[in-house]
Design an enzyme around this catalytic site. Structure first.
Site, PDB file in Angstrom:
ATOM      1  N   GLY A 136       0.843  -1.192   0.000  1.00 38.53           N
ATOM      2  CA  GLY A 136       0.000   0.000   0.000  1.00 38.53           C
ATOM      3  C   GLY A 136       0.875   1.237   0.000  1.00 38.53           C
ATOM      4  N   LEU A 137       0.235   2.371  -0.051  1.00 42.68           N
ATOM      5  CA  LEU A 137       0.942   3.648  -0.097  1.00 42.68           C
ATOM      6  C   LEU A 137       1.682   3.936   1.209  1.00 42.68           C
ATOM      7  CD1 LEU A 137      -1.846   5.825  -1.756  1.00 42.68           C
ATOM      8  CD2 LEU A 137       0.232   4.934  -2.862  1.00 42.68           C
ATOM      9  N   LYS A 167       0.669   0.054   6.985  1.00 46.03           N
ATOM     10  CA  LYS A 167       1.263  -1.269   6.791  1.00 46.03           C
ATOM     11  C   LYS A 167       2.098  -1.705   7.997  1.00 46.03           C
ATOM     12  CE  LYS A 167       3.415   0.067   3.107  1.00 46.03           C
ATOM     13  NZ  LYS A 167       2.954   1.479   3.188  1.00 46.03           N
ATOM     14  N   SER A 171       5.980  -1.763  -2.273  1.00 45.24           N
ATOM     15  CA  SER A 171       6.049  -2.675  -3.422  1.00 45.24           C
ATOM     16  C   SER A 171       5.007  -2.283  -4.470  1.00 45.24           C
ATOM     17  CB  SER A 171       5.911  -4.137  -2.989  1.00 45.24           C
ATOM     18  OG  SER A 171       4.763  -4.379  -2.214  1.00 45.24           O
TER      19      SER A 171
END
Length: 179
Positions: free
Chosen positions: A12-13, A18, A86
């Site tokens: 995710g951004l 995360k 990623s």
């Protein structure tokens, strides 16, 4: 019977949540006596991947190194929780192949860009919008969301506890929380 040590790949951004989610899942696994390790993309860029920049090739190499480390940990009986942007689908698919499809769980931390920008704990979005840094995913660089993640969470509307419960359910360790 415990599930086979696997990799939970959180994508995710920046500022999506995360790492927060990864640490919370790791705390739960550890409390159950399961060995696990959090691989935080930002921290790894200062260690294992200190020689890499932010070009597409370097981002791909970063994901490859993390996937290789995850596979090694899983092979030795340790759960791996990778928390890294990623941004490219191709890299995440390669990570799945390296780890093994049966023990790779892709989780899209799909917190919207405006929420991530409002959080901005490192000031990266502010700097990117001001033009002082380039190549920030979501601003100057693309982010390719997973097409078919095994789990999607949004930390802008879901509590950490709910996200952890859903991740554990994905891993076969707890019933899913309904939302």
């Amino acid at each position: 019977m415990q599930p086979t040590p696997s990799t939970l790949w959180l994508t995710g951004l920046s500022a999506a949540g995360k790492t927060t989610l990864a640490l919370a899942v790791a705390e739960t696994l550890t409390s159950r006596g399961l060995p696990c390790r959090v691989l935080d993309g930002g921290a790894l860029r200062q260690q294992l991947c200190a020689d890499l920049g932010f070009s597409r090739a370097d981002r791909s190499e970063h994901a490859r190194r993390v996937a290789q480390w995850c596979a090694q940990m899983n092979n030795t009986g340790t759960w791996a929780i990778a928390a890294l942007i990623s941004p490219y689908r191709e890299d995440r698919e390669r990570a799945r192949q390296m780890v093994g499809a049966s023990r790779f769980f892709e989780v899209h931390v799909a917190t919207p860009l405006p929420v991530c920008e409002a959080r901005d704990p490192k000031g990266l979005y502010r700097m990117a919008r001001a033009g002082t840094i380039a190549n920030l995913t979501g601003v100057g660089e693309p982010y390719e969301p997973p097409l078919h993640p095994q789990l999607m969470v949004d930390t802008g509307v879901q509590s950490v506890e709910e996200c952890v419960a859903r991740a554990l359910a994905l891993l076969g360790m707890q019933e899913a929380v309904t939302a």
